[in-house]
Design a protein around this motif. Structure first.
Motif, PDB file in Angstrom:
ATOM      1  N   GLN A  39       0.829  -1.193   0.000  1.00  0.00           N
ATOM      2  CA  GLN A  39       0.000   0.000   0.000  1.00  0.00           C
ATOM      3  C   GLN A  39       0.869   1.251   0.000  1.00  0.00           C
ATOM      4  OE1 GLN A  39      -2.827   0.244   3.236  1.00  0.00           O
ATOM      5  NE2 GLN A  39      -4.143   1.621   2.066  1.00  0.00           N
ATOM      6  N   ALA A  40       0.704   2.042  -1.033  1.00  0.00           N
ATOM      7  CA  ALA A  40       1.406   3.305  -1.148  1.00  0.00           C
ATOM      8  C   ALA A  40       0.519   4.412  -0.585  1.00  0.00           C
ATOM      9  CB  ALA A  40       1.741   3.590  -2.608  1.00  0.00           C
ATOM     10  N   PRO A  41       1.103   5.526  -0.167  1.00  0.00           N
ATOM     11  CA  PRO A  41       0.315   6.631   0.383  1.00  0.00           C
ATOM     12  C   PRO A  41      -0.773   7.090  -0.580  1.00  0.00           C
ATOM     13  CG  PRO A  41       2.616   6.981   0.841  1.00  0.00           C
ATOM     14  CD  PRO A  41       2.546   5.815  -0.113  1.00  0.00           C
ATOM     15  N   GLY A  42      -1.994   7.207  -0.081  1.00  0.00           N
ATOM     16  CA  GLY A  42      -3.096   7.667  -0.898  1.00  0.00           C
ATOM     17  C   GLY A  42      -3.691   6.624  -1.824  1.00  0.00           C
ATOM     18  N   LYS A  43      -3.197   5.409  -1.764  1.00  0.00           N
ATOM     19  CA  LYS A  43      -3.694   4.348  -2.624  1.00  0.00           C
ATOM     20  C   LYS A  43      -4.221   3.182  -1.799  1.00  0.00           C
ATOM     21  CE  LYS A  43      -1.520   3.266  -6.322  1.00  0.00           C
ATOM     22  NZ  LYS A  43      -0.480   2.734  -7.245  1.00  0.00           N
ATOM     23  N   GLU A  44      -5.048   2.376  -2.433  1.00  0.00           N
ATOM     24  CA  GLU A  44      -5.586   1.201  -1.766  1.00  0.00           C
ATOM     25  C   GLU A  44      -4.538   0.099  -1.717  1.00  0.00           C
ATOM     26  OE1 GLU A  44     -10.333   1.632  -2.903  1.00  0.00           O
ATOM     27  OE2 GLU A  44      -9.191  -0.093  -3.592  1.00  0.00           O
ATOM     28  N   ARG A  45      -4.688  -0.770  -0.752  1.00  0.00           N
ATOM     29  CA  ARG A  45      -3.785  -1.897  -0.634  1.00  0.00           C
ATOM     30  C   ARG A  45      -3.992  -2.821  -1.839  1.00  0.00           C
ATOM     31  NH1 ARG A  45      -3.213  -4.450   5.264  1.00  0.00           N
ATOM     32  NH2 ARG A  45      -3.073  -2.173   5.545  1.00  0.00           N
ATOM     33  N   GLU A  46      -2.900  -3.183  -2.488  1.00  0.00           N
ATOM     34  CA  GLU A  46      -2.998  -3.990  -3.689  1.00  0.00           C
ATOM     35  C   GLU A  46      -2.226  -5.305  -3.588  1.00  0.00           C
ATOM     36  OE1 GLU A  46      -1.360  -1.896  -7.001  1.00  0.00           O
ATOM     37  OE2 GLU A  46       0.676  -1.868  -6.193  1.00  0.00           O
ATOM     38  N   PHE A  47      -2.691  -6.261  -4.335  1.00  0.00           N
ATOM     39  CA  PHE A  47      -2.078  -7.573  -4.382  1.00  0.00           C
ATOM     40  C   PHE A  47      -0.729  -7.521  -5.066  1.00  0.00           C
ATOM     41  CE2 PHE A  47      -1.326 -11.382  -6.962  1.00  0.00           C
ATOM     42  CZ  PHE A  47      -1.309 -12.369  -5.986  1.00  0.00           C
ATOM     43  N   VAL A  48       0.231  -8.240  -4.530  1.00  0.00           N
ATOM     44  CA  VAL A  48       1.562  -8.307  -5.113  1.00  0.00           C
ATOM     45  C   VAL A  48       1.874  -9.715  -5.607  1.00  0.00           C
ATOM     46  CG1 VAL A  48       4.038  -8.055  -4.719  1.00  0.00           C
ATOM     47  CG2 VAL A  48       2.433  -6.436  -3.682  1.00  0.00           C
ATOM     48  N   ALA A  49       1.748 -10.683  -4.718  1.00  0.00           N
ATOM     49  CA  ALA A  49       2.042 -12.068  -5.072  1.00  0.00           C
ATOM     50  C   ALA A  49       1.499 -13.003  -4.003  1.00  0.00           C
ATOM     51  CB  ALA A  49       3.546 -12.285  -5.228  1.00  0.00           C
ATOM     52  N   CYS A  50       1.305 -14.252  -4.373  1.00  0.00           N
ATOM     53  CA  CYS A  50       0.849 -15.239  -3.400  1.00  0.00           C
ATOM     54  C   CYS A  50       1.424 -16.599  -3.740  1.00  0.00           C
ATOM     55  CB  CYS A  50      -0.685 -15.307  -3.338  1.00  0.00           C
ATOM     56  SG  CYS A  50      -1.479 -15.971  -4.820  1.00  0.00           S
ATOM     57  N   ILE A  51       1.413 -17.474  -2.756  1.00  0.00           N
ATOM     58  CA  ILE A  51       1.954 -18.813  -2.948  1.00  0.00           C
ATOM     59  C   ILE A  51       1.207 -19.795  -2.062  1.00  0.00           C
ATOM     60  CG2 ILE A  51       3.749 -18.359  -1.224  1.00  0.00           C
ATOM     61  CD1 ILE A  51       5.584 -20.232  -2.860  1.00  0.00           C
TER      62      ILE A  51
END
Length: 125
Positions: A39-51
């Motif tokens: 999550q970057a400032p001012g942005k929604e939390r976003e998916f990066v990777a999963c396993i």
């Protein structure tokens, strides 16, 4: 029931690499799917990777595909994110998330039951 602790964040220059770790502490909870969100400032939390627990299912967001590598060690209940060729847009707080199930809705924030406190990654020159 599950405690997650991220580590490894820091300040790096564009093009450099950085590795993150997530340690899960649990007694009886089955640590199935593990994922990294950011999550970057001012942005929604976003998916990066999963396993998945078996490591058979591995997915990456398009923005990091080819640059990041996710891995896990079930004996240690740990997950890792090796980030290569970092870009300024990768700057964010990176969070570790887990859930008992392995499949379905792997990219959705609401489907993960436990979250760590996050570790800051700053990519800047």
């Amino acid at each position: 029931q599950v405690k997650l602790v991220e580590s490894g964040g820091g300040l790096v220059q564009p093009g450099y690499s950085l590795s993150l770790s997530c340690a899960a502490s649990t007694d009886s909870f089955r640590v199935g799917m593990m994922a990294w969100f950011r999550q970057a400032p001012g942005k929604e939390r976003e998916f990066v990777a999963c396993i998945s627990r078996s490591t058979v299912v591995i997915e990456y967001a398009d923005s990091v595909k080819g640059r990041f590598i996710i891995s896990r060690d079930n004996a240690k209940n740990s997950m890792y994110l090796h980030m290569n060729n970092l870009k300024p847009e990768d700057t964010a707080v990176y969070y570790c998330a887990v859930r008992s199930a392995d499949n379905s809705n792997v990219r959705l924030r609401d489907d993960y039951a436990y979250w760590g406190q996050g570790t800051q990654v700053t990519v800047s020159s």
